[in-house]
Write a protein that holds these residues in place. Structure first.
Motif, PDB file in Angstrom:
ATOM      1  N   LEU A 185       5.203  17.630   7.535  1.00 19.94           N
ATOM      2  CA  LEU A 185       4.305  17.276   8.632  1.00 19.94           C
ATOM      3  C   LEU A 185       5.186  16.889   9.814  1.00 19.94           C
ATOM      4  N   ASP A 186       4.916  17.458  10.973  1.00 24.58           N
ATOM      5  CA  ASP A 186       5.752  17.203  12.146  1.00 24.58           C
ATOM      6  C   ASP A 186       7.242  17.377  11.818  1.00 24.58           C
TER       7      ASP A 186
ATOM      8  N   LYS B 123       8.781  16.757   9.287  1.00 23.49           N
ATOM      9  CA  LYS B 123       9.313  15.779   8.351  1.00 23.49           C
ATOM     10  C   LYS B 123       8.869  16.184   6.959  1.00 23.49           C
TER      11      LYS B 123
ATOM     12  N   ILE C  80       7.448  15.551   3.646  1.00 23.04           N
ATOM     13  CA  ILE C  80       6.658  14.466   3.053  1.00 23.04           C
ATOM     14  C   ILE C  80       6.658  14.599   1.526  1.00 23.04           C
TER      15      ILE C  80
ATOM     16  N   PRO D 218       4.562   4.070  -3.903  1.00 22.03           N
ATOM     17  CA  PRO D 218       4.505   3.136  -2.775  1.00 22.03           C
ATOM     18  C   PRO D 218       3.708   3.696  -1.603  1.00 22.03           C
ATOM     19  N   ASN D 219       3.294   2.822  -0.708  1.00 21.97           N
ATOM     20  CA  ASN D 219       2.612   3.268   0.514  1.00 21.97           C
ATOM     21  C   ASN D 219       3.495   4.231   1.292  1.00 21.97           C
ATOM     22  N   GLY D 220       2.891   5.280   1.806  1.00 21.64           N
ATOM     23  CA  GLY D 220       3.660   6.263   2.549  1.00 21.64           C
ATOM     24  C   GLY D 220       4.409   7.216   1.650  1.00 21.64           C
ATOM     25  N   GLY D 221       4.170   7.128   0.345  1.00 15.34           N
ATOM     26  CA  GLY D 221       4.867   7.996  -0.597  1.00 15.34           C
ATOM     27  C   GLY D 221       4.347   9.428  -0.626  1.00 15.34           C
ATOM     28  N   GLY D 222       3.214   9.657   0.031  1.00 19.71           N
ATOM     29  CA  GLY D 222       2.699  11.022   0.117  1.00 19.71           C
ATOM     30  C   GLY D 222       1.521  11.305  -0.799  1.00 19.71           C
ATOM     31  N   LYS D 223       0.890  10.279  -1.331  1.00 19.16           N
ATOM     32  CA  LYS D 223      -0.222  10.486  -2.259  1.00 19.16           C
ATOM     33  C   LYS D 223      -1.415  11.157  -1.573  1.00 19.16           C
ATOM     34  N   THR D 224      -1.803  10.595  -0.437  1.00 21.02           N
ATOM     35  CA  THR D 224      -2.929  11.186   0.300  1.00 21.02           C
ATOM     36  C   THR D 224      -2.591  12.601   0.753  1.00 21.02           C
ATOM     37  N   THR D 225      -1.362  12.773   1.215  1.00 20.23           N
ATOM     38  CA  THR D 225      -0.931  14.101   1.649  1.00 20.23           C
ATOM     39  C   THR D 225      -1.029  15.108   0.501  1.00 20.23           C
TER      40      THR D 225
ATOM     41  N   GLN E 295      -9.668   8.534   1.333  1.00 19.93           N
ATOM     42  CA  GLN E 295      -9.203   7.147   1.417  1.00 19.93           C
ATOM     43  C   GLN E 295      -9.908   6.430   2.562  1.00 19.93           C
TER      44      GLN E 295
HETATM   45  N1  LIG Z   1      -0.619  13.950  10.210  1.00 22.03           N
HETATM   46  C1  LIG Z   1       0.616  13.480   9.949  1.00 22.03           C
HETATM   47  N2  LIG Z   1       1.665  13.837  10.690  1.00 22.03           N
HETATM   48  C2  LIG Z   1       2.897  13.362  10.428  1.00 22.03           C
HETATM   49  N3  LIG Z   1       3.187  12.535   9.432  1.00 22.03           N
HETATM   50  C3  LIG Z   1       2.185  12.135   8.636  1.00 22.03           C
HETATM   51  C4  LIG Z   1       0.839  12.573   8.849  1.00 22.03           C
HETATM   52  N4  LIG Z   1       0.058  12.019   7.911  1.00 22.03           N
HETATM   53  C5  LIG Z   1       0.861  11.254   7.150  1.00 22.03           C
HETATM   54  N5  LIG Z   1       2.147  11.323   7.584  1.00 22.03           N
HETATM   55  C6  LIG Z   1       3.299  10.646   6.977  1.00 22.03           C
HETATM   56  O1  LIG Z   1       3.417  11.117   5.664  1.00 22.03           O
HETATM   57  C7  LIG Z   1       3.847  10.088   4.814  1.00 22.03           C
HETATM   58  C8  LIG Z   1       2.935   9.998   3.622  1.00 22.03           C
HETATM   59  O2  LIG Z   1       1.668   9.529   4.015  1.00 22.03           O
HETATM   60  P1  LIG Z   1       0.476   9.412   2.984  1.00 22.03           P
HETATM   61  O3  LIG Z   1       0.308  10.727   2.313  1.00 22.03           O
HETATM   62  O4  LIG Z   1      -0.709   8.879   3.711  1.00 22.03           O
HETATM   63  O5  LIG Z   1       1.014   8.340   1.948  1.00 22.03           O
HETATM   64  P2  LIG Z   1       0.236   7.465   0.878  1.00 22.03           P
HETATM   65  O6  LIG Z   1      -1.148   7.996   0.743  1.00 22.03           O
HETATM   66  O7  LIG Z   1       1.055   7.622  -0.381  1.00 22.03           O
HETATM   67  O8  LIG Z   1       0.265   6.054   1.359  1.00 22.03           O
HETATM   68  C9  LIG Z   1       3.916   8.823   5.653  1.00 22.03           C
HETATM   69  O9  LIG Z   1       5.248   8.587   5.989  1.00 22.03           O
HETATM   70  C10 LIG Z   1       3.105   9.152   6.868  1.00 22.03           C
HETATM   71  O10 LIG Z   1       3.625   8.483   7.993  1.00 22.03           O
END
Ligand SMILES: Nc1ncnc2c1ncn2[C@@H]1O[C@H](COP(=O)(O)OP(=O)(O)O)[C@@H](O)[C@H]1O
Ligand SMILES: [Mg+2]
Lengths: 274, 259
Positions: free
Chosen positions: B13-14, B16, B18, B37-44, B81
């Motif tokens: 994403l962007d 980066k 993930i 952990p938070n930001g680990g990419g679960k939602t992604t 979420q």
């Molecule tokens: N649309 C996006 N563009 C860029 N980075 C993103 C976007 N959505 C999430 N991220 C980044 O991806 C990483 C994982 O996010 P996320 O999947 O929400 O984690 P989790 O659900 O495990 O807390 C984070 O570092 C977040 O900042």
């Protein structure tokens, strides 16, 4: 007093006005829940460029107005899907250019300066039989569409991601709804002009959602309220020789603020006594 | 029979990265917990599985289909979420559950009965005629779960479903998911922070922090090297006894000192 009803062009005005009131107030629920007033303002202003180009080229203004409106609607819809619509300057610039072009086209057209005023502020007395047929056909189409798909569209408004994972073609409903709103806006231009057309489609549900929380009641009261307001507006503007579009939108605005005022009073009383 | 397959998945994403090189499979009727952990990419990961995000590399198959085709079958349920429903959305609690049945061929009355049955299931039947937007976060969550389940999907994706539900209710919520699986053979993929529940109720655990650090049964998950790899080396585990590993009080020190 009711002799205005017997004048043929007033009959057209009243029938056309009421048809529009019903159509726009039903659509206004979507504008309100999606916070789409910006889309609508964009569409109505861009329409002006199309109408004026039509006059300048000597082709049907309404077709070019429609083309401009739908294109703008799709463009704004696309941008708003991508990110925060309110931060997007390109939308504001786009419809400003369209309006500016509209003014230029109209001033370049000999003997057409009077149309400028009509396009900007509308003239309900110019509604023709043909406009009414167009309105009837489009209303039937729109209500048919809503009859079959209302729940799905509402679901998309509720949460687009969830609707998509439930197997709903969210893009289809998104863009078809924008197209319908664009066409309805163009039809409203004749009544109240580009500047006030968005008010007709924003104010009804904005007002009645102050009174009720459920969409069914919001829609039904919006329709009834709009019919009364349009009727009153036409009558008052005829009686006092005022511009019809401005009168109608002014009454809408007054009713909106009275509603907010009354609602606040009721809340103060309820809190005060409890 | 496998119902979900994630293969060599890398998501950017962007620009980066993930998620990197994720591989796993879920069988029909399994309950999978994705933790990390938070930001680990679960939602992604969930969003990629469901087709909202295009993979940079690799592929996803649900029900043997690519995501965009799979969602069209109507056999997938999703609880995001964040519920980004507009504020003051003008629908009742019952309307929201009925959304879950928009594609159903049942009669109007049958739909109504079913919606009420599932509202009862989540303990929200008494609220059926209330404005959805007036409910608390936890109550909205329950109604949303009824909305997911009423469609009787084959596989459901829940992103932190227990947010806003208190601890006692959480226990019964996981119990409820397990019952659902036992009765209807639903496959459950859920993101959770509630590591304690993981041991007790789920079949598989995915430990995700950019990489899939762990994939397997919960009893193998609670090992110090795996946990420190997933959450960072300085994490300190409080494990009172062997039993505590499987008891619901299992917590990381950083979150809760009461264990
Ligand atoms: N649309 C996006 N563009 C860029 N980075 C993103 C976007 N959505 C999430 N991220 C980044 O991806 C990483 C994982 O996010 P996320 O999947 O929400 O984690 P989790 O659900 O495990 O807390 C984070 O570092 C977040 O900042
Ligand atoms: Mg998340």
């Amino acid at each position: 007093m009711l002799d205005v009803l017997t004048i043929p062009f007033m009959q057209n005005a009243i029938i056309g006005g009421i048809l529009l009131a019903v159509l726009l107030s039903v659509l206004s629920i979507f504008i309100n829940i999606k916070n789409w007033s910006f889309i609508n303002v964009g569409i109505s202003h861009a329409t002006f460029g199309g109408l004026a180009l039509g006059v300048y080229l000597g082709v049907s203004p309404i077709s070019l107005g429609l083309a401009f409106a739908i294109t703008t609607g799709f463009f704004i819809g696309y941008i708003s899907k991508k990110g925060n619509i309110h931060e997007d300057i390109s939308i504001g610039i786009l419809f400003s250019i369209s309006m500016a072009l509209g003014v230029i086209f109209l001033t370049l057209t000999p003997n057409y300066t009077s149309d400028l005023f009509t396009f900007l502020f509308g003239n309900i007395l110019t509604i023709t039989k043909q406009d009414i047929y167009l309105l009837v056909i489009f209303s039937i189409f729109t209500f048919g569409y809503l009859y079959f798909f209302f729940q799905k569209i509402l679901f998309c408004c509720y949460n687009e991601e969830v609707a998509y994972t439930s197997g709903i073609n969210t893009n289809f409903y998104y863009y078809s709804l924008i197209t319908i709103i664009a066409v309805a806006t163009v039809l409203a231009v004749k009544l109240v002009g580009v500047i006030l057309a968005s008010a007709m489609i924003i104010l009804p549900a904005a007002t009645t959602s102050q009174m009720f929380w459920h969409y069914k009641k919001i829609i039904i009261t919006a329709v009834l309220l709009s019919i009364i307001i349009v009727f009153a507006g036409i009558f008052v503007s005829y009686q006092y020789n005022l511009p019809s579009g401005a009168t109608i939108v002014f009454i809408y605005g007054i009713v909106f603020f009275i509603t907010i005022f009354v609602k606040n009073i009721i809340q103060v009383i309820q809190h005060g006594s409890s | 029979m496998k119902i979900l397959e994630v293969k060599d998945l890398t998501v950017k994403l962007d620009n980066k990265t993930i998620l990197e090189n994720i591989n796993f499979e879920v069988k029909k009727g399994e309950i999978l917990a994705i933790v990390g952990p938070n930001g680990g990419g679960k939602t992604t990961l969930l969003k990629t599985i469901l087709g909202f995000i295009k993979p940079y590399r690799g592929k996803v198959e649900i029900l043997g289909l690519p995501p965009k085709k799979a969602v069209k079958t109507g056999k997938i349920g999703y609880l995001p979420q964040k519920n980004n429903t507009p504020k003051k959305f003008p629908v009742s609690v019952l309307d929201v559950v009925m959304f879950g049945l928009v594609n159903s061929k049942l009669s109007k009355n049958e739909k109504l009965q079913k919606a009420l049955e599932y509202l009862d299931y989540v303990g929200m039947k008494d609220f059926k005629d209330r404005p959805f937007s007036d409910l608390s976060g936890g109550q909205q969550q329950r109604v949303s779960i009824a909305r997911v389940l009423v469609a009787e999907p084959e596989i459901i994706f829940l992103d932190e479903p227990s947010t806003g539900i208190d601890v006692v209710a959480q226990e019964s919520f996981y119990e409820f998911l397990k019952k659902l699986r036992d009765q209807k053979n639903i496959t459950v993929v859920m993101v959770t922070h509630d590591v304690g529940a993981v041991a007790k109720y789920v079949d598989k655990v995915a430990g995700l922090n950019r990489y899939l650090h762990f994939y397997g049964s919960p009893k193998d998950f609670f090992k110090k090297d795996i946990l420190s790899k997933l959450y960072g080396a300085d994490i300190e585990l409080i494990v009172h006894s062997e039993e505590c590993v499987t008891c619901e009080h299992f917590r990381f020190k950083t979150e809760d000192k009461t264990c």
